[in-house]
Design a protein around this motif. Structure first.
Motif, PDB file in Angstrom:
ATOM      1  N   ILE A   1       0.883  -1.169   0.000  1.00 60.71           N
ATOM      2  CA  ILE A   1       0.000   0.000   0.000  1.00 60.71           C
ATOM      3  C   ILE A   1       0.920   1.218   0.000  1.00 60.71           C
ATOM      4  O   ILE A   1       1.745   1.385   0.901  1.00 60.71           O
ATOM      5  CB  ILE A   1      -0.906   0.021   1.247  1.00 60.71           C
ATOM      6  CG1 ILE A   1      -1.776  -1.237   1.281  1.00 60.71           C
ATOM      7  CG2 ILE A   1      -1.758   1.291   1.261  1.00 60.71           C
ATOM      8  CD1 ILE A   1      -2.487  -1.440   2.613  1.00 60.71           C
ATOM      9  N   ILE A   2       0.790   2.017  -1.031  1.00 67.70           N
ATOM     10  CA  ILE A   2       1.666   3.182  -1.175  1.00 67.70           C
ATOM     11  C   ILE A   2       0.824   4.448  -1.220  1.00 67.70           C
ATOM     12  O   ILE A   2      -0.134   4.539  -1.985  1.00 67.70           O
ATOM     13  CB  ILE A   2       2.525   3.079  -2.449  1.00 67.70           C
ATOM     14  CG1 ILE A   2       3.354   1.803  -2.424  1.00 67.70           C
ATOM     15  CG2 ILE A   2       3.408   4.314  -2.602  1.00 67.70           C
ATOM     16  CD1 ILE A   2       4.094   1.522  -3.695  1.00 67.70           C
ATOM     17  N   LYS A   3       1.211   5.391  -0.371  1.00 65.64           N
ATOM     18  CA  LYS A   3       0.576   6.705  -0.337  1.00 65.64           C
ATOM     19  C   LYS A   3       1.686   7.739  -0.380  1.00 65.64           C
ATOM     20  O   LYS A   3       2.679   7.619   0.332  1.00 65.64           O
ATOM     21  CB  LYS A   3      -0.239   6.884   0.939  1.00 65.64           C
ATOM     22  CG  LYS A   3      -1.388   5.903   1.039  1.00 65.64           C
ATOM     23  CD  LYS A   3      -2.154   6.082   2.317  1.00 65.64           C
ATOM     24  CE  LYS A   3      -3.241   5.021   2.374  1.00 65.64           C
ATOM     25  NZ  LYS A   3      -4.157   5.229   3.468  1.00 65.64           N
ATOM     26  N   SER A   4       1.530   8.717  -1.224  1.00 66.81           N
ATOM     27  CA  SER A   4       2.534   9.762  -1.335  1.00 66.81           C
ATOM     28  C   SER A   4       1.846  11.102  -1.543  1.00 66.81           C
ATOM     29  O   SER A   4       1.019  11.253  -2.442  1.00 66.81           O
ATOM     30  CB  SER A   4       3.474   9.466  -2.510  1.00 66.81           C
ATOM     31  OG  SER A   4       4.383  10.515  -2.671  1.00 66.81           O
ATOM     32  N   PHE A   5       2.223  12.041  -0.708  1.00 67.63           N
ATOM     33  CA  PHE A   5       1.669  13.386  -0.803  1.00 67.63           C
ATOM     34  C   PHE A   5       2.788  14.362  -1.123  1.00 67.63           C
ATOM     35  O   PHE A   5       3.934  14.181  -0.713  1.00 67.63           O
ATOM     36  CB  PHE A   5       1.015  13.806   0.521  1.00 67.63           C
ATOM     37  CG  PHE A   5      -0.194  12.997   0.873  1.00 67.63           C
ATOM     38  CD1 PHE A   5      -1.441  13.359   0.428  1.00 67.63           C
ATOM     39  CD2 PHE A   5      -0.064  11.829   1.620  1.00 67.63           C
ATOM     40  CE1 PHE A   5      -2.563  12.604   0.735  1.00 67.63           C
ATOM     41  CE2 PHE A   5      -1.166  11.072   1.940  1.00 67.63           C
ATOM     42  CZ  PHE A   5      -2.419  11.449   1.497  1.00 67.63           C
ATOM     43  N   ILE A   6       2.448  15.396  -1.850  1.00 69.68           N
ATOM     44  CA  ILE A   6       3.372  16.481  -2.152  1.00 69.68           C
ATOM     45  C   ILE A   6       2.797  17.736  -1.532  1.00 69.68           C
ATOM     46  O   ILE A   6       1.614  18.040  -1.704  1.00 69.68           O
ATOM     47  CB  ILE A   6       3.541  16.671  -3.677  1.00 69.68           C
ATOM     48  CG1 ILE A   6       4.178  15.461  -4.307  1.00 69.68           C
ATOM     49  CG2 ILE A   6       4.352  17.923  -3.957  1.00 69.68           C
ATOM     50  CD1 ILE A   6       4.303  15.575  -5.797  1.00 69.68           C
ATOM     51  N   GLU A   7       3.640  18.434  -0.804  1.00 69.50           N
ATOM     52  CA  GLU A   7       3.240  19.731  -0.243  1.00 69.50           C
ATOM     53  C   GLU A   7       3.927  20.834  -1.037  1.00 69.50           C
ATOM     54  O   GLU A   7       5.146  20.815  -1.196  1.00 69.50           O
ATOM     55  CB  GLU A   7       3.609  19.831   1.228  1.00 69.50           C
ATOM     56  CG  GLU A   7       2.829  18.892   2.101  1.00 69.50           C
ATOM     57  CD  GLU A   7       3.194  19.000   3.569  1.00 69.50           C
ATOM     58  OE1 GLU A   7       4.070  19.823   3.914  1.00 69.50           O
ATOM     59  OE2 GLU A   7       2.605  18.261   4.353  1.00 69.50           O
ATOM     60  N   ILE A   8       3.144  21.760  -1.532  1.00 68.58           N
ATOM     61  CA  ILE A   8       3.661  22.868  -2.323  1.00 68.58           C
ATOM     62  C   ILE A   8       3.257  24.172  -1.641  1.00 68.58           C
ATOM     63  O   ILE A   8       2.090  24.360  -1.300  1.00 68.58           O
ATOM     64  CB  ILE A   8       3.105  22.846  -3.766  1.00 68.58           C
ATOM     65  CG1 ILE A   8       3.450  21.525  -4.457  1.00 68.58           C
ATOM     66  CG2 ILE A   8       3.631  24.035  -4.565  1.00 68.58           C
ATOM     67  CD1 ILE A   8       2.773  21.335  -5.794  1.00 68.58           C
ATOM     68  N   GLU A   9       4.259  25.025  -1.419  1.00 71.01           N
ATOM     69  CA  GLU A   9       3.945  26.317  -0.835  1.00 71.01           C
ATOM     70  C   GLU A   9       4.781  27.398  -1.503  1.00 71.01           C
ATOM     71  O   GLU A   9       5.821  27.107  -2.099  1.00 71.01           O
ATOM     72  CB  GLU A   9       4.144  26.328   0.682  1.00 71.01           C
ATOM     73  CG  GLU A   9       5.526  25.968   1.148  1.00 71.01           C
ATOM     74  CD  GLU A   9       5.581  25.840   2.659  1.00 71.01           C
ATOM     75  OE1 GLU A   9       5.418  26.881   3.340  1.00 71.01           O
ATOM     76  OE2 GLU A   9       5.797  24.723   3.148  1.00 71.01           O
ATOM     77  N   TYR A  10       4.321  28.609  -1.405  1.00 75.67           N
ATOM     78  CA  TYR A  10       5.038  29.742  -1.974  1.00 75.67           C
ATOM     79  C   TYR A  10       6.167  30.155  -1.047  1.00 75.67           C
ATOM     80  O   TYR A  10       6.010  30.172   0.165  1.00 75.67           O
ATOM     81  CB  TYR A  10       4.109  30.934  -2.206  1.00 75.67           C
ATOM     82  CG  TYR A  10       3.063  30.667  -3.245  1.00 75.67           C
ATOM     83  CD1 TYR A  10       3.375  30.721  -4.593  1.00 75.67           C
ATOM     84  CD2 TYR A  10       1.761  30.335  -2.882  1.00 75.67           C
ATOM     85  CE1 TYR A  10       2.412  30.462  -5.559  1.00 75.67           C
ATOM     86  CE2 TYR A  10       0.796  30.075  -3.834  1.00 75.67           C
ATOM     87  CZ  TYR A  10       1.127  30.139  -5.174  1.00 75.67           C
ATOM     88  OH  TYR A  10       0.182  29.873  -6.118  1.00 75.67           O
ATOM     89  N   GLU A  11       7.307  30.508  -1.636  1.00 76.38           N
ATOM     90  CA  GLU A  11       8.416  31.020  -0.871  1.00 76.38           C
ATOM     91  C   GLU A  11       8.349  32.534  -0.882  1.00 76.38           C
ATOM     92  O   GLU A  11       8.098  33.153  -1.909  1.00 76.38           O
ATOM     93  CB  GLU A  11       9.738  30.547  -1.509  1.00 76.38           C
ATOM     94  CG  GLU A  11      10.952  30.976  -0.768  1.00 76.38           C
ATOM     95  CD  GLU A  11      12.237  30.447  -1.404  1.00 76.38           C
ATOM     96  OE1 GLU A  11      13.002  29.817  -0.676  1.00 76.38           O
ATOM     97  OE2 GLU A  11      12.424  30.683  -2.613  1.00 76.38           O
ATOM     98  N   ASP A  12       8.582  33.120   0.276  1.00 74.99           N
ATOM     99  CA  ASP A  12       8.558  34.605   0.362  1.00 74.99           C
ATOM    100  C   ASP A  12       9.829  35.196  -0.159  1.00 74.99           C
ATOM    101  O   ASP A  12      10.882  34.673  -0.129  1.00 74.99           O
ATOM    102  CB  ASP A  12       8.345  35.043   1.813  1.00 74.99           C
ATOM    103  CG  ASP A  12       6.964  34.674   2.283  1.00 74.99           C
ATOM    104  OD1 ASP A  12       6.019  34.672   1.467  1.00 74.99           O
ATOM    105  OD2 ASP A  12       6.803  34.382   3.500  1.00 74.99           O
TER     106      ASP A  12
END
Length: 92
Positions: free
Chosen positions: A81-92
């Motif tokens: 069972i494979i789960k992968s999340f990507i978190e993307i945020e803006y850099e100031d």
């Protein structure tokens, strides 16, 4: 505007062959990207990109760990069972 976005990239049940194809492709693409970054730095500036080299080392370690898991799954005929999340945020 939302400052961070979390994206569900992988979410499923896979046999060892499917898991290997998915995970090794992700690792290899990321490794290739960092190798190209380092090569570009060598050509343009005459020196290595230390961030890319660190990332290459880290990815090679991850790849080894993943291979161990995949080999064990294959030997025991287990699905993964494979789960992968990507978190993307803006850099100031």
């Amino acid at each position: 505007m939302e400052t961070m976005k979390k994206i569900n990239l992988i979410d499923g049940h896979f046999n060892s062959f499917e898991a290997k194809e998915i995970l090794m492709d992700l690792c290899n693409k990321n490794l290739n990207f960092n190798q190209v970054q380092n090569f570009s730095s060598q050509i343009r500036f005459g020196k290595d990109d230390t961030n890319a080299l660190k990332r290459i080392d880290s990815l090679n370690e991850c790849k080894s760990s993943i291979c161990e898991i995949l080999n064990e799954a294959k030997a025991t005929n287990k699905k993964l069972i494979i789960k992968s999340f990507i978190e993307i945020e803006y850099e100031d």
